[in-house]
Design a protein around this motif. Structure first.
Motif, PDB file in Angstrom:
ATOM      1  N   CYS A 180       0.812  -1.220   0.000  1.00  0.00           N
ATOM      2  CA  CYS A 180       0.000   0.000   0.000  1.00  0.00           C
ATOM      3  C   CYS A 180       0.847   1.271   0.000  1.00  0.00           C
ATOM      4  N   CYS A 246      -4.976   1.469   5.411  1.00  0.00           N
ATOM      5  CA  CYS A 246      -4.804   0.009   5.502  1.00  0.00           C
ATOM      6  C   CYS A 246      -4.646  -0.372   6.964  1.00  0.00           C
ATOM      7  N   SER A 274      -7.423  -1.289   2.854  1.00  0.00           N
ATOM      8  CA  SER A 274      -6.964  -2.680   2.842  1.00  0.00           C
ATOM      9  C   SER A 274      -6.949  -3.229   4.265  1.00  0.00           C
ATOM     10  N   CYS A 335      -6.720  -6.944   0.602  1.00  0.00           N
ATOM     11  CA  CYS A 335      -5.642  -5.953   0.622  1.00  0.00           C
ATOM     12  C   CYS A 335      -4.969  -5.941  -0.749  1.00  0.00           C
TER      13      CYS A 335
END
Length: 336
Positions: A180, A246, A274, A335
């Protein structure tokens, strides 16, 4: 189907005498025993129940699986507990032991239980997920060999079989940072459990080793159940509190509850947020999107616990061991 009563009637014997003869016990003459067995075979008497009972009597003993319950919301995932107990039962059975399961609670007088345990069982597997150091210290006078499963306390000497929580959380958090390219958030259990403390250590270890500041990670304290985490996360979103792009969650139940709240709020997973969970329970792969998680080898954990308990019983060893079982990263679609 012919019964012992019918055999007794035909031979003009008491039912007790026939039962003694059928079970091959002392108490009747060889001649009487021969007459009973010959007639029983002739009439088609079912000897299988006697054989099964005899097999039970020749087992090495019974091992007790004790499940300590305090919060009641930690190990209530039926899949986890059923897989654990099933694994223990099968390994015990394959090694000549019977099994029994018992629940105990924080207010149980464990010293009274010890007297009962010593009279019936040969050893104990203690599922200690919800125990703290004070809870475990009450087991110092246990008269039987026991193995502590799913907990480790450095200040209490015992045999421990645990999950490598730090490793699993570290791998999950490292994946979020790399995939990410953002500061990861943390969905931390609001219950004070040793496993979750270790997962917190793994999370922040990954954060700092990747050059990020611990203080910049958004941390939410959520109830470790689907319903609880859903309500807690929805409240956070409705109050416009800061959220991350995330998250690592302490367990799958927290992750699943939070996912439902996030989606209900109108955000999408993984495009907006995510999430990675921990445990890889069966529900994880049924989510939309399927939940990326850290898999715990439950059957292997249960087998190890029984294996080392039996060794301890046989060898009467006073040495202690601590075995950590590695986890596995399971990539799905929650994710990036």
């Amino acid at each position: 189907m012919v019964t012992a009563k019918e055999i007794a009637k035909q031979l003009n014997l008491s039912e007790a005498a026939v039962s003694i003869a059928l079970h091959n016990k002392a108490g009747v003459s060889t001649k009487t025993k021969k007459k009973v067995l010959e007639l029983a075979q002739k009439l088609g008497y079912d000897f299988s129940k006697i054989a099964a009972k005899s097999a039970c009597l020749t087992t090495k003993g019974t091992l007790l699986f004790v499940y300590f319950k305090k919060h009641g919301a930690i190990v209530t995932d039926t899949a986890f507990f059923s897989q654990l107990s099933e694994g223990i039962h099968h390994y015990c059975s394959n090694n000549g032991y019977l099994t029994a399961i018992q629940y105990i609670y924080e207010d149980t007088n464990i010293n009274e239980k010890f007297t009962e345990y010593a009279a019936i069982y040969q050893g104990i597997i203690l599922l200690a997920t919800e125990m703290n150091l004070d809870d475990l210290k009450k087991w110092k006078d246990c008269p039987l060999p026991f193995v502590v499963l799913d907990n480790y306390q450095i200040n209490f000497s015992a045999n421990y079989i645990t999950i490598n929580n730090i490793q699993g959380a570290y791998e999950a958090t490292k994946h979020l940072i790399k995939s990410c390219n953002k500061q990861p958030g943390y969905m931390h259990s609001s219950y004070n459990i040793q496993n979750f403390t270790e997962r917190k250590n793994g999370f922040f270890k990954a954060v700092t080793e990747n050059g990020l500041s611990k203080s910049l990670s958004v941390v939410h304290h959520l109830t470790p159940s689907v319903k609880g985490a859903y309500a807690d996360m929805l409240d956070i979103l409705n109050h416009n509190e800061q959220i991350a792009d995330c998250y690592f969650a302490d367990n799958d139940l927290i992750a699943i509850g939070a996912m439902k709240a996030i989606q209900e709020y109108g955000l999408t997973i993984p495009h907006n947020i995510s999430i990675i969970g921990f445990d890889d329970i069966p529900m994880a792969c049924c989510m939309e999107p399927p939940l990326t998680s850290i898999r715990v080898p439950i059957k292997y954990l249960s087998n190890l616990a029984v294996k080392y308990l039996i060794e301890n019983i046989c060898l009467q060893s006073k040495e202690y061991l601590h075995i950590e079982v590695a986890t596995q990263f399971i990539q799905r679609k929650s994710c990036l």
